[in-house]
Scaffold this motif. Structure first.
Motif: not given
Length: 240
Positions: A31-55
């Motif tokens: 979990g240490t660096r997981l928020p950075e990955l999820l944030d990168a997905a959120k910005h890449r796809w302009q996604a909601s937190p749930h969709a960003a995590a799933a993608l």
């Protein structure tokens, strides 16, 4: 298998010799660096937190599984995908992330493989094909993706079935993409892998428009929720 050793989600040649800028996958699993990955997905796809995590999970599991499942299907040689041996970076914005393996990564082989007699410390000889699938599952799923799934669920509310559906489809797509150069039977290879991972109920292989095998998912990666909605090929959601 794909005519190049430079695939967008894998380190060139698969191995990472210079680890500067890379992190071990253990930093995502704990979990240490997981928020950075999820944030990168959120910005890449302009996604909601749930969709960003799933993608993010969908991308991660596909590229992680590819060396393991193709190694098994093509040569019965399985790089063990332990989180401590998998290296990740998500600073290159062409793909969401890039994965590679440490040179010291253990490769599991059968007793009949020439590598079994090599004496190399990176080679682990297993008893038979069933054991080879078990060590693939133990390293990739039980010790790596299962705790990563738990870490993602600590961040967002997503069902395990939704996430594991992406793993199942990624494994199947990986083998199908290389079907022209893989020995043996594609259906049986995919079936054996999905059964070993206990995700065989999450997809079906069905004939495509020209008779080729295609993947029909029973769960959704949530790409349809993006600002520019996407319904993936084989999605369980049918466009109206």
């Amino acid at each position: 298998m794909f005519g190049t050793d430079d695939l967008p989600g894998l380190a060139p040649g698969l191995l990472v010799d210079d680890e500067y800028g890379w992190i071990p996958a253990t930093r995502l699993v704990d979990g240490t660096r997981l928020p950075e990955l999820l944030d990168a997905a959120k910005h890449r796809w302009q996604a909601s937190p749930h969709a960003a995590a799933a993608l993010a999970w969908k991308s991660y599991t596909y590229w992680l599984a590819l060396p393991g499942v193709l190694g098994w299907a093509s040569a019965r040689r399985v790089p063990l995908l332990n989180a401590s041996d998998v290296m990740v970076h998500f600073d290159d914005h062409r793909p969401l992330l890039t994965l590679g393996l440490r040179r010291s990564t253990t490769v599991a082989v059968l007793p009949t493989d020439p590598l079994a007699l090599s004496g190399l410390p990176e080679v682990r000889v297993v008893a038979d094909e069933a054991e080879l699938l078990r060590v693939l599952r133990a390293s990739m799923l039980d010790g790596h993706l299962a705790p990563l799934l738990d870490a993602i669920q600590d961040q967002v509310r997503l069902g395990a079935r939704t996430l594991l559906g992406s793993l199942a489809s990624g494994v199947a797509y990986g083998v199908l993409r290389a079907a022209d150069v893989l020995p043996g039977r594609t259906l049986q290879n995919i079936g054996a892998l999905l059964t070993a991972l206990e995700v065989d109920d999450l997809i079906e292989l069905v004939p495509g428009p020209t008779g080729e095998l295609t993947v029909q998912r029973k769960t959704c990666c949530l790409a349809f929720t993006l600002p520019e909605p996407k319904v993936c090929s084989g999605c369980c959601i049918r466009p109206s």
